[in-house]
Write a protein that holds these residues in place. Structure first.
Motif, PDB file in Angstrom:
ATOM      1  N   GLU A  60       6.858   6.232  28.255  1.00 25.07           N
ATOM      2  CA  GLU A  60       7.104   7.913  28.609  1.00 25.07           C
ATOM      3  C   GLU A  60       8.626   8.191  28.185  1.00 25.07           C
ATOM      4  O   GLU A  60       8.467   9.376  27.781  1.00 25.07           O
ATOM      5  N   LEU A  72       0.095  14.798  21.867  1.00 28.12           N
ATOM      6  CA  LEU A  72      -0.620  13.611  22.594  1.00 28.12           C
ATOM      7  C   LEU A  72      -2.294  13.890  22.391  1.00 28.12           C
ATOM      8  O   LEU A  72      -2.616  15.104  22.951  1.00 28.12           O
ATOM      9  N   GLY A  92      -1.530   9.094  26.854  1.00 25.25           N
ATOM     10  CA  GLY A  92      -2.383   9.709  25.791  1.00 25.25           C
ATOM     11  C   GLY A  92      -1.943   8.759  24.333  1.00 25.25           C
ATOM     12  O   GLY A  92      -1.218   7.877  24.547  1.00 25.25           O
ATOM     13  N   LYS A  93      -2.427   9.307  23.175  1.00 24.49           N
ATOM     14  CA  LYS A  93      -1.926   8.352  22.225  1.00 24.49           C
ATOM     15  C   LYS A  93      -1.538   9.627  20.966  1.00 24.49           C
ATOM     16  O   LYS A  93      -1.992  10.961  21.055  1.00 24.49           O
ATOM     17  N   PHE A  94      -0.867   9.059  20.036  1.00 27.03           N
ATOM     18  CA  PHE A  94      -0.639   9.871  18.861  1.00 27.03           C
ATOM     19  C   PHE A  94      -0.281   8.973  17.620  1.00 27.03           C
ATOM     20  O   PHE A  94      -0.163   7.770  17.768  1.00 27.03           O
TER      21      PHE A  94
END
Length: 114
Positions: A60, A72, A92-94
């Motif tokens: 983070e 995200l 989350g993901k990106f």
């Protein structure tokens, strides 16, 4: 992350010297787990290369430093470190393009709290 190209001068290796035994152990670890520096969302970041990992993670704190913040998306799975029974907390993901040397790759990252 995988890189299908050849080795580049932008790879960096970390070596810590404290005592002889620890020096040898660290040299072996660094041989198998090299660091590489990539351009990610406008920021140059170093990552440990783990060819056995299933996903790419970024913490983070590093995510907050990115100059161009990607959106995200929900990460619906649980992550576990090798041999761990407690899951890793995720935000989350990106997916984004990453530059390594003179090559670009589309890479997905999972943002973790740790």
């Amino acid at each position: 992350m995988s890189d299908s190209g050849s080795e580049s001068d932008s790879c960096t290796w970390r070596v810590r010297v404290k005592n002889r035994v620890q020096n040898v152990l660290m040299a072996v670890k660094e041989w198998f787990m090299p660091m590489m520096t990539v351009l990610l969302c406008g920021l140059s970041l170093s990552f440990m290369v783990d060819t056995g990992a299933q996903v790419n993670i970024i913490d983070e704190q590093s995510f907050k430093k990115l100059k161009m913040k990607p959106k995200l998306h929900k990460f619906g799975s649980k992550l576990f470190g090798y041999g761990q029974s407690d899951s890793i907390n995720t935000l989350g993901k990106f997916k984004t393009r990453v530059k390594y040397g003179n090559q670009y790759r589309s890479v997905e990252f999972i943002v973790t709290r740790e």
